[in-house]
Write a protein that holds these residues in place. Structure first.
Motif: not given
Length: 477
Positions: A186-205
């Motif tokens: 792994v040469s680079q992390r481009t985006r760190e996961w920092d979202l909270r996702v639960d059942i029923g969450t609406a999101a852009d995917v």
């Protein structure tokens, strides 16, 4: 792990891993005239162990430390991906390489495995950057060629982290190829996961496209229908199609609550999703759907994925409301129940389920409206009746006949405080012939009909805000 160093009139706290300039023992075992750069490994009461950049490790007096060049403040744990200097010959290299932490050792040292698979024990202060991978991270990584059976690729590709072990990481590349690869690839992390996702969450995917299921370029609104497991979630999109996608394909989370004003698609005559969107107020939400009151008076339950934008946050703009408060609000137009363009003042009579309130407006018309139609709180109900001063034309508090708060519990001589005013504090019309009971005390400030309405709706006493246990009518009233 720390030590105090006194310089020119100032005190510095040194820590393991700090980079310092210090004198060293010369060939005569005496203090050198000049100073050299090194890394602090550990301390005793009067001495410090320093790993100099030429590879020499010496135990020297703390007083020989001339200055701290840089403080080391990183958190390192086994399995972390790091950028670190390494030993070449006897000395510390000028350049750095990617490595994975195999162990954090005593004496200010760590054991690292570098990209060339060489394992070295180096001072912890040589580590300059730490990346702790987690499911959902987006990374650039090399991959295994020849269908995953071959050597490391010469180029890197984008991928999402699924699971992580000490030395390996399970990735899903954007072409939907899954592989376990060494972390050091792994040469680079481009985006760190920092979202909270639960059942029923609406999101852009992002979603799977093509026969190979590769990651889409664009995103769609979807609803998370399962909890994250091994870096994956199941998402139901606007077209009701469900896909299991990597957690890292979720770009952002859409937040809106009951009372918020939103832009949303609506159901057409045959129940299909509309092409256009309209403004609505959120009444209630469940696992997959949102109940909306559109401004044209139509009330519908639609998929959460049909809500495209939050126009206004109710909680951010309007304070918490209570029965008796005077508000400025839109109202339902006669005949068609549309949301009015203009606003009017009204008094909140009750707080109702599904994000609605009962409001009596200035023309004595009472309506049940979405609470999101309220623009602002005009006057907070204080528990005291206001009267109109005829001379000035202003409303003033009637201090001679205030609506008194309930007596302290246990005072049997003051169970009911009769209301000296002639009108109910809620409807301002009928006589206050209702008694609101809470614990060992009561208040008589409303008519019996309004008291029953408060009790049924679960609203508190309008005088003291205590929970209502029961209501009763004054005999003979």
């Amino acid at each position: 792990s720390t030590a105090e160093m006194f310089g020119t009139g100032s005190k510095q706290v040194l820590r393991v891993g700090d980079r310092v300039r210090a004198h060293f023992q010369n060939r005569s075992n005496e203090k050198s005239a000049g100073a050299d750069v090194g890394t602090l490994l550990q301390f005793t009461t009067s001495e410090a162990e320093v790993h100099f950049d030429d590879g020499v490790v010496q135990q020297i007096s703390k007083t020989w430390i001339a200055e701290r060049i840089s403080a080391w403040e990183l958190d390192v744990a086994p399995g972390d991906l790091v950028v670190s200097h390494y030993a070449s010959g006897k000395g510390r290299t000028l350049g750095t390489d990617m490595g994975v932490v195999l162990a954090v050792l005593g004496g200010g040292r760590v054991r690292l495995r570098f990209q060339d698979n060489v394992v070295q024990m180096v001072p912890i202060g040589w580590v300059e950057q730490v990346t702790r991978l987690q499911p959902g991270d987006r990374v650039m990584s090399s991959f295994k060629v020849n269908d995953g059976r071959g050597a490391r690729s010469s180029k890197a590709d984008m991928a999402s982290v699924m699971t992580v072990s000490t030395e390996e990481v399970h990735l899903v590349f954007d072409d939907n190829i899954e592989q376990n690869v060494p972390k050091i690839w792994v040469s680079q992390r481009t985006r760190e996961w920092d979202l909270r996702v639960d059942i029923g969450t609406a999101a852009d995917v992002h979603f799977e496209v093509g026969d190979d299921g590769r990651r889409s370029t664009a995103t769609d609104i979807g609803i998370v229908v399962t909890s994250p497991l091994d870096g994956r979630v199941t998402v139901q999109f606007q077209d009701t199609i469900r896909q299991s996608v990597p957690l890292g394909w979720i770009v952002s989370v859409r937040t809106w609550e009951v009372g918020d004003r939103v832009q949303a698609h609506f159901k057409t005559g045959n129940g299909d999703k509309s092409t256009d969107t309209d403004v609505a107020t959120v009444l209630a939400t469940n696992f997959l759907e949102a109940e909306l009151y559109f401004d044209d008076g139509i009330q519908q339950c639609v998929s959460k994925a049909w809500v495209t934008e939050r126009v206004k946050s109710f909680a951010l703009e309007v304070p918490e409301l209570a029965v008796g408060d005077v508000v400025v609000s839109h109202f339902k137009c006669p005949n068609n129940l549309c949301r009015s363009v203009q606003t009017d003042r009204g008094i909140i009579l009750s707080m109702l389920p599904k994000g609605q309130v009962s409001v009596m407006f200035q023309d004595d018309v009472t309506q049940v409206i979405p609470k999101g139609w309220i623009e602002t709180l005009a006057t907070r109900w204080s528990g005291q009746r206001e009267t109109l001063d005829e001379a000035s034309g202003r409303r003033v508090v009637d201090l001679a006949n205030p609506l008194k708060p309930r007596a302290a519990r246990g005072n049997s001589n003051d169970l009911i405080k009769p209301n000296s005013s002639s009108d109910c504090v809620i409807c301002m019309d009928a006589r206050p012939n209702g008694v609101i009971v809470h614990g060992e005390t009561c208040h008589q400030s409303t008519c019996f009909d309004c008291a029953k309405r408060l009790h049924i709706n679960g609203d508190p006493c309008p005088i003291c805000r205590e929970a209502i246990e029961t209501v009763c009518r004054i005999p003979g009233s």
